[in-house]
Scaffold this active site. Structure first.
Site, PDB file in Angstrom:
ATOM      1  N   SER A  62       0.830  -1.210   0.000  1.00 59.82           N
ATOM      2  CA  SER A  62       0.000   0.000   0.000  1.00 59.82           C
ATOM      3  C   SER A  62       0.860   1.253   0.000  1.00 59.82           C
ATOM      4  O   SER A  62       2.074   1.192   0.205  1.00 59.82           O
ATOM      5  CB  SER A  62      -0.923   0.014   1.234  1.00 59.82           C
ATOM      6  OG  SER A  62      -0.157   0.053   2.426  1.00 59.82           O
ATOM      7  N   LEU A  64       3.104   4.426  -0.364  1.00 58.44           N
ATOM      8  CA  LEU A  64       4.340   4.708  -1.098  1.00 58.44           C
ATOM      9  C   LEU A  64       5.007   3.432  -1.604  1.00 58.44           C
ATOM     10  O   LEU A  64       5.548   3.406  -2.708  1.00 58.44           O
ATOM     11  CB  LEU A  64       5.300   5.494  -0.202  1.00 58.44           C
ATOM     12  CG  LEU A  64       6.655   5.853  -0.820  1.00 58.44           C
ATOM     13  CD1 LEU A  64       6.483   6.684  -2.086  1.00 58.44           C
ATOM     14  CD2 LEU A  64       7.523   6.591   0.199  1.00 58.44           C
ATOM     15  N   SER A 194      11.864  10.307   7.116  1.00 62.51           N
ATOM     16  CA  SER A 194      10.834  11.339   7.177  1.00 62.51           C
ATOM     17  C   SER A 194      11.490  12.667   7.534  1.00 62.51           C
ATOM     18  O   SER A 194      12.580  12.700   8.110  1.00 62.51           O
ATOM     19  CB  SER A 194       9.786  10.977   8.235  1.00 62.51           C
ATOM     20  OG  SER A 194       8.944  12.074   8.531  1.00 62.51           O
ATOM     21  N   TYR A 207       7.193   8.258  16.838  1.00 61.78           N
ATOM     22  CA  TYR A 207       7.495   8.244  15.406  1.00 61.78           C
ATOM     23  C   TYR A 207       8.777   9.024  15.109  1.00 61.78           C
ATOM     24  O   TYR A 207       9.668   8.531  14.407  1.00 61.78           O
ATOM     25  CB  TYR A 207       6.320   8.837  14.623  1.00 61.78           C
ATOM     26  CG  TYR A 207       6.503   8.822  13.126  1.00 61.78           C
ATOM     27  CD1 TYR A 207       6.370   7.646  12.403  1.00 61.78           C
ATOM     28  CD2 TYR A 207       6.823   9.995  12.428  1.00 61.78           C
ATOM     29  CE1 TYR A 207       6.548   7.625  11.021  1.00 61.78           C
ATOM     30  CE2 TYR A 207       6.993   9.987  11.050  1.00 61.78           C
ATOM     31  CZ  TYR A 207       6.855   8.795  10.360  1.00 61.78           C
ATOM     32  OH  TYR A 207       7.042   8.778   8.992  1.00 61.78           O
ATOM     33  N   LYS A 211      12.432   7.681  13.600  1.00 64.01           N
ATOM     34  CA  LYS A 211      13.006   8.210  12.357  1.00 64.01           C
ATOM     35  C   LYS A 211      14.345   8.895  12.604  1.00 64.01           C
ATOM     36  O   LYS A 211      15.224   8.873  11.739  1.00 64.01           O
ATOM     37  CB  LYS A 211      12.018   9.170  11.684  1.00 64.01           C
ATOM     38  CG  LYS A 211      10.762   8.482  11.151  1.00 64.01           C
ATOM     39  CD  LYS A 211      11.103   7.375  10.153  1.00 64.01           C
ATOM     40  CE  LYS A 211       9.867   6.724   9.541  1.00 64.01           C
ATOM     41  NZ  LYS A 211      10.209   5.652   8.583  1.00 64.01           N
ATOM     42  N   THR A 242      -1.424   9.214   2.061  1.00 66.19           N
ATOM     43  CA  THR A 242      -1.614   7.768   2.193  1.00 66.19           C
ATOM     44  C   THR A 242      -2.466   7.494   3.434  1.00 66.19           C
ATOM     45  O   THR A 242      -2.944   8.424   4.087  1.00 66.19           O
ATOM     46  CB  THR A 242      -0.261   7.040   2.341  1.00 66.19           C
ATOM     47  OG1 THR A 242       0.334   7.424   3.599  1.00 66.19           O
ATOM     48  CG2 THR A 242       0.690   7.401   1.210  1.00 66.19           C
TER      49      THR A 242
END
Length: 325
Positions: A62, A64, A194, A207, A211, A242
């Protein structure tokens, strides 16, 4: 009246201007021609680099990852598509095999189903991946999970879950595939990070931490792999339209289930996938795929940290207020 001497002087100036302009124009056209030739050679090299290359893509079912599968397939790469949903992987394989919009020879993709958060599954998956084509040229670590929540309310189990998916899983797969790349002295490792791997924004702590760790690990890897001629690319996109925010985990471990406004207004995954293809083909080291404001924020964090921290604190107050109102 204009004297004879003044007329001659004026004539000399005009002649010099004419000669100068005549000299500059060929030089200008020459520069444009050289630049055009450089871009053409760059495109040719990129296409040659990716054609028939064995490309492994995680999180391919799904968003990217799916779009990356489409653009790399169209570029003539030999794909190994990875994910947790075997049915979705098979559906993508059928879609790619049925597509005709390509000018190069394509290859039927392989699929490998496994969970990146399961260390044992990664070991078995690595062997299966290497069996597909005998080696790996490009590994694209794309699989990931997002997070929304306050630090004080977030359980450590949630922090660990995000780190397992976004950091420990990708580096475990990378480490498992590196020996075969080192042996061949050839390979390319790509990490889809990211903008939040470079700056941190409120209510994204788990998150952003995962990253930031990703950025640091692959920066170290790049330096250590230089002696083996293995390329390492870190790509840091901004918001992409997305289902990442819909599937994000919250402070208590539940699914967020909301399409954030920033995500809804993000770039299309197809557009970002094309940028990923170009970055890999050009063997870029570190790529930021963000709009002007996020890109400026990265520099602001370094050049004026006090101002950046004030802006983030203000953002936190506004978000907190909007949630309680």
């Amino acid at each position: 009246m204009v004297t004879e001497a003044a007329r001659k002087s004026l004539l000399k100036v005009k002649i010099m201007d004419f000669i100068t302009s005549m000299a500059i124009l060929p030089l200008l056209f020459g520069c444009v021609g050289v630049f055009g030739l450089f871009k053409l050679l760059q495109r040719v090299r990129m296409k040659a680099y990716l054609r028939n290359a064995v490309v492994v893509i995680t999180g391919a079912t799904s968003g990217l990852g799916r779009e990356c599968a489409r653009v790399f397939y169209a570029a003539g790469a030999k794909l190994v598509l990875c994910g947790r949903n075997q049915e979705a992987l098979e559906e993508l394989t059928k879609e790619l095999s049925a597509s005709l919009a390509t000018q190069v020879q394509t290859h039927k993709p392989y699929t490998v189903t496994f969970d990146l958060t399961d260390p044992g599954a990664i070991v078995a998956a690595t062997a299966e991946i290497l069996q597909c084509f005998g080696h790996v040229d490009v590994l694209i670590n794309n699989a990931g999970i997002s997070y929304r929540g306050t630090i004080v309310d977030t359980t450590t189990d949630v922090d660990k879950k995000v780190m397992e998916t976004n950091y420990f899983g990708p580096i475990a797969l990378t480490k498992a595939l590196l020996p075969s790349m080192i042996k061949r002295r050839q390979g390319h490792v790509v990490a889809i990070s990211s903008i939040q791997g470079k700056i941190s924004i409120p209510f994204r702590s788990a998150y952003a931490a995962s990253k930031h760790a990703t950025q640091a690990f692959f920066d170290c890897l790049r330096a250590e792999m230089e002696q083996y001629e293995i390329e390492v690319t870190v790509i840091s996109p901004g918001y992409i339209h997305t289902n990442l925010s819909l599937n994000a985990v919250t402070a208590d471990g539940s699914t967020y289930g909301v399409m954030d406004k920033s995500t809804a207004q993000g770039r299309s995954p197809a557009e970002v996938a094309r940028d990923v293809l170009a970055a890999v083909g050009k063997k870029k080291k570190d790529v930021i795929l963000g709009d002007l404001l996020p890109s400026l924020a990265i520099y602001l964090r370094t050049l004026a940290p006090g101002l950046f921290f004030s802006l983030m604190a203000s953002r936190a107050r506004k978000e907190r207020k909007s949630k309680t109102s």
